[in-house]
Design an enzyme around this catalytic site. Sequence first.
Site, PDB file in Angstrom:
ATOM      1  N   ALA A 126       0.824  -1.217   0.000  1.00  0.00           N
ATOM      2  CA  ALA A 126       0.000   0.000   0.000  1.00  0.00           C
ATOM      3  C   ALA A 126       0.858   1.267   0.000  1.00  0.00           C
ATOM      4  CB  ALA A 126      -0.928  -0.011   1.209  1.00  0.00           C
ATOM      5  N   PHE A 127       2.034   1.182   0.596  1.00  0.00           N
ATOM      6  CA  PHE A 127       2.933   2.338   0.645  1.00  0.00           C
ATOM      7  C   PHE A 127       3.285   2.820  -0.759  1.00  0.00           C
ATOM      8  CE2 PHE A 127       7.227   4.210   1.040  1.00  0.00           C
ATOM      9  CZ  PHE A 127       6.972   5.170   2.009  1.00  0.00           C
ATOM     10  N   GLU A 128       3.364   1.897  -1.708  1.00  0.00           N
ATOM     11  CA  GLU A 128       3.777   2.236  -3.085  1.00  0.00           C
ATOM     12  C   GLU A 128       2.608   2.739  -3.945  1.00  0.00           C
ATOM     13  OE1 GLU A 128       4.969  -0.747  -1.623  1.00  0.00           O
ATOM     14  OE2 GLU A 128       6.863   0.279  -1.207  1.00  0.00           O
ATOM     15  N   ILE A 145      -4.366  -3.037   4.552  1.00  0.00           N
ATOM     16  CA  ILE A 145      -3.359  -2.774   5.584  1.00  0.00           C
ATOM     17  C   ILE A 145      -3.921  -3.338   6.888  1.00  0.00           C
ATOM     18  CG2 ILE A 145      -1.829  -1.042   6.576  1.00  0.00           C
ATOM     19  CD1 ILE A 145      -2.768   0.856   4.280  1.00  0.00           C
ATOM     20  N   ILE A 146      -3.230  -4.337   7.393  1.00  0.00           N
ATOM     21  CA  ILE A 146      -3.749  -5.064   8.554  1.00  0.00           C
ATOM     22  C   ILE A 146      -2.774  -4.895   9.723  1.00  0.00           C
ATOM     23  CG2 ILE A 146      -4.501  -7.313   9.424  1.00  0.00           C
ATOM     24  CD1 ILE A 146      -5.068  -8.090   6.473  1.00  0.00           C
ATOM     25  N   THR A 185       3.603  -4.491  15.622  1.00  0.00           N
ATOM     26  CA  THR A 185       4.459  -3.303  15.711  1.00  0.00           C
ATOM     27  C   THR A 185       3.713  -2.085  15.144  1.00  0.00           C
ATOM     28  OG1 THR A 185       5.352  -3.527  13.477  1.00  0.00           O
ATOM     29  CG2 THR A 185       6.427  -4.828  15.211  1.00  0.00           C
ATOM     30  N   HIS A 189       4.243  -0.525  12.544  1.00  0.00           N
ATOM     31  CA  HIS A 189       4.396  -0.448  11.087  1.00  0.00           C
ATOM     32  C   HIS A 189       3.085  -0.083  10.396  1.00  0.00           C
ATOM     33  CE1 HIS A 189       6.803  -1.209   7.551  1.00  0.00           C
ATOM     34  NE2 HIS A 189       5.858  -1.953   7.033  1.00  0.00           N
ATOM     35  N   PHE A 239     -10.678   5.506  -3.051  1.00  0.00           N
ATOM     36  CA  PHE A 239      -9.827   4.920  -2.012  1.00  0.00           C
ATOM     37  C   PHE A 239     -10.466   3.623  -1.519  1.00  0.00           C
ATOM     38  CE2 PHE A 239      -8.542   4.575   2.442  1.00  0.00           C
ATOM     39  CZ  PHE A 239      -7.194   4.857   2.406  1.00  0.00           C
ATOM     40  N   ARG A 271     -14.688  -7.674   4.851  1.00  0.00           N
ATOM     41  CA  ARG A 271     -14.870  -6.546   3.919  1.00  0.00           C
ATOM     42  C   ARG A 271     -14.402  -6.870   2.498  1.00  0.00           C
ATOM     43  NH1 ARG A 271     -14.688  -5.379   8.907  1.00  0.00           N
ATOM     44  NH2 ARG A 271     -15.753  -3.553   9.755  1.00  0.00           N
TER      45      ARG A 271
END
Length: 154
Positions: free
Chosen positions: A57-59, A82-83, A87, A89, A114, A128
């Site tokens: 997802a960061f990319e 994003i799960i 940590t 992160h 989104f 979901r």
Amino acid sequence: MQRIEGRLQLTGTERVAIIASRFNHLITDRLVEGAQDAFLRHGGDGERLDLILVPGAFEIPFALDRVLAGGRYDGVCCLGAIIRGATPHFDYVAAEATKGIANTTLKYAKPVTFGLLTTNTIEQAIERAGTKVGNKGFEAMVGLIELIDLYRSI
Ligand code: INI
């Protein structure tokens, strides 16, 4: 008062891109299926739908910027999962993906939706992605279809 809103109907001429992350692909593959289903069921031409895959997802924002700069598409549907783990992160990835997609979208006059899940557990993500709570990929594509039509009149 003039009420202006988008219709949930494609003409079959629109070019649309899905940008999806492979991380948690068990979930994101289901979101992609949902988005593709929504596109086809609202009059989209499957030949005009492209799937662009990124590692995580960061990319997504970086790929979104390139895709919008290229000017080939009438709209882009972003999908990811994003799960939360043990940590912090999760928080960094979720924040950067959200901010990045919003900031990039503001640079271009094109509709973007989104469809990123941000969940505390894998179970919530599964719910979901085509089970109890629907399919957020389908919903994100329906939102995009509405915006594509709306942007023709505003
Ligand atoms: N990417 C995701 O799409 N979902 C996650 O849950 C996730 N977590 O939690 O780690 C995740 N991390 C990878 C990240 O998006 C980048 O791909 C990676 O850091 C390389 O830049």
